[in-house]
Write an enzyme that holds these catalytic residues in place. Sequence first.
Site, PDB file in Angstrom:
ATOM      1  N   GLY A  81       2.842  -1.217   4.360  1.00 52.33           N
ATOM      2  CA  GLY A  81       2.865   0.208   4.033  1.00 52.33           C
ATOM      3  C   GLY A  81       4.288   0.657   3.762  1.00 52.33           C
ATOM      4  N   GLY A  82       4.934   1.198   4.785  1.00 52.54           N
ATOM      5  CA  GLY A  82       6.276   1.787   4.650  1.00 52.54           C
ATOM      6  C   GLY A  82       7.268   0.916   3.896  1.00 52.54           C
TER       7      GLY A  82
ATOM      8  CG  ASN B  38      -1.810   1.166   1.352  1.00 53.20           C
ATOM      9  OD1 ASN B  38      -1.850   2.003   0.446  1.00 53.20           O
ATOM     10  ND2 ASN B  38      -2.538   1.263   2.460  1.00 53.20           N
ATOM     11  CD1 TRP B  39       3.363   1.010  -2.888  1.00 54.35           C
ATOM     12  CD2 TRP B  39       3.294   2.123  -4.827  1.00 54.35           C
ATOM     13  NE1 TRP B  39       3.998   0.241  -3.840  1.00 54.35           N
ATOM     14  CE2 TRP B  39       3.969   0.894  -5.045  1.00 54.35           C
ATOM     15  CE3 TRP B  39       3.134   2.982  -5.925  1.00 54.35           C
ATOM     16  CZ2 TRP B  39       4.480   0.510  -6.285  1.00 54.35           C
ATOM     17  CZ3 TRP B  39       3.639   2.598  -7.162  1.00 54.35           C
ATOM     18  CH2 TRP B  39       4.310   1.381  -7.336  1.00 54.35           C
ATOM     19  CE  LYS B  40      -0.434   3.083   4.742  1.00 52.23           C
ATOM     20  NZ  LYS B  40      -0.345   3.133   6.190  1.00 52.23           N
TER      21      LYS B  40
ATOM     22  N   GLY C 266       2.376   2.151  10.888  1.00 50.64           N
ATOM     23  CA  GLY C 266       3.223   3.293  10.571  1.00 50.64           C
ATOM     24  C   GLY C 266       4.194   3.727  11.647  1.00 50.64           C
TER      25      GLY C 266
ATOM     26  CG  HIS D 148      -6.079   1.564   5.210  1.00 53.52           C
ATOM     27  ND1 HIS D 148      -5.631   2.502   6.099  1.00 53.52           N
ATOM     28  CD2 HIS D 148      -5.045   0.706   5.003  1.00 53.52           C
ATOM     29  CE1 HIS D 148      -4.368   2.228   6.419  1.00 53.52           C
ATOM     30  NE2 HIS D 148      -3.990   1.139   5.768  1.00 53.52           N
TER      31      HIS D 148
ATOM     32  CB  SER E 275       5.087  -1.630  12.076  1.00 50.07           C
ATOM     33  OG  SER E 275       4.565  -0.355  12.339  1.00 50.07           O
TER      34      SER E 275
ATOM     35  CD  GLU F 102      -3.141   5.296   6.819  1.00 54.88           C
ATOM     36  OE1 GLU F 102      -3.116   5.367   5.581  1.00 54.88           O
ATOM     37  OE2 GLU F 102      -2.181   4.832   7.485  1.00 54.88           O
TER      38      GLU F 102
ATOM     39  CD  GLU G 235      -3.378  -2.610   7.429  1.00 59.53           C
ATOM     40  OE1 GLU G 235      -2.204  -2.716   7.074  1.00 59.53           O
ATOM     41  OE2 GLU G 235      -4.091  -1.665   7.101  1.00 59.53           O
TER      42      GLU G 235
HETATM   43  P1  13P Z   1       2.929   0.271   7.717  1.00 59.29           P
HETATM   44  O1  13P Z   1       3.459  -1.018   7.142  1.00 59.29           O
HETATM   45  O2  13P Z   1       3.667   1.481   7.242  1.00 59.29           O
HETATM   46  O3  13P Z   1       2.751   0.202   9.183  1.00 59.29           O
HETATM   47  O4  13P Z   1       1.446   0.459   7.102  1.00 59.29           O
HETATM   48  C1  13P Z   1       0.548  -0.575   7.220  1.00 59.29           C
HETATM   49  C2  13P Z   1      -0.646  -0.244   6.429  1.00 59.29           C
HETATM   50  O5  13P Z   1      -1.429   0.609   6.794  1.00 59.29           O
HETATM   51  C3  13P Z   1      -0.850  -0.960   5.177  1.00 59.29           C
HETATM   52  O6  13P Z   1      -2.126  -0.748   4.674  1.00 59.29           O
END
Ligand code: 13P
Length: 261
Positions: free
Chosen positions: A235-236, A11-13, A174, A96, A214, A98, A168
């Site tokens: 994510g990251g 997920n590149w957000k 994050g 998600h 994470s 967020e 999640e």
């Molecule tokens: P991180 O891996 O950066 O914690 O993000 C997780 C995430 O929200 C993937 O959708």
Amino acid sequence: MAHDKKIIVGNWKMNLDVHEASLYLYQLSKLVKVHRDVEVVLAPTVLTLQSLSLQVNLRQFKLAAQNFYWRDHGFFTGEVSATQLRGIVQFGLVGHSERRHIFNETDKEVRNKVAAAIRNHIRPILCIGETAWERANNETHDVLHDQLIGGLSNITSEELDQVIIAYEPVWAIGDGQNANPDDVTKVVGMIRRQIEHLYGAAAAESIQILYGGSVTPDSAAAYFAIPGIDGLLIGGSSLDARAFNEIIEKAHKSSAETKKE
Ligand code: 13P
């Protein structure tokens, strides 16, 4: 039933513009090997999806939308529908944390989006997870229960095999504080029991469940070792080609080891 394919979703957000995303996909494509036991899915911003869909080798990577609106067409300024994404993406993130917590997305919207994805031949990845406060107050079970019921109540047993669940925990996203694999094992058991209650034992066994929060190349193997975890939502680490590729290789290794057993 253990699935023969692990699913790794990046997920590149809200990162990478059109040029950066194209360059990054090119770099990833040079690095990532195609393994029959790993499905790699990339979720870039909606802006880049169309051009990346022309660039991507679908044997190597599938594409996912990070979000979409649940109605198919109409007077909805600024929105993009699952109908418009049909044929461009194969998967879609829904709910998600967020979106739930920053954009106040409700269970009603989440359930309409899950149904819209299925209607448009996009596999929904329904994201669920508790906040730090809910966890501290022993509400994890109830929160996941509500999010599952809230997200799936329009979905028939036949449609359920299109749905992927991503657990999640909001507190783990994050900030480097990934969840303890023993706790994730318990939660995955809890999710399968809730699915069993809603759809029966066969569905509970076969539904694919991902963990996210994470995850790094160092922590990935511990999650693959959890029975009942079918993949990861990253994510990251998905924005670092080497780290993301290492996680994919670990997924392949863990699938190969499961097969040997
Ligand atoms: P991180 O891996 O950066 O914690 O993000 C997780 C995430 O929200 C993937 O959708």
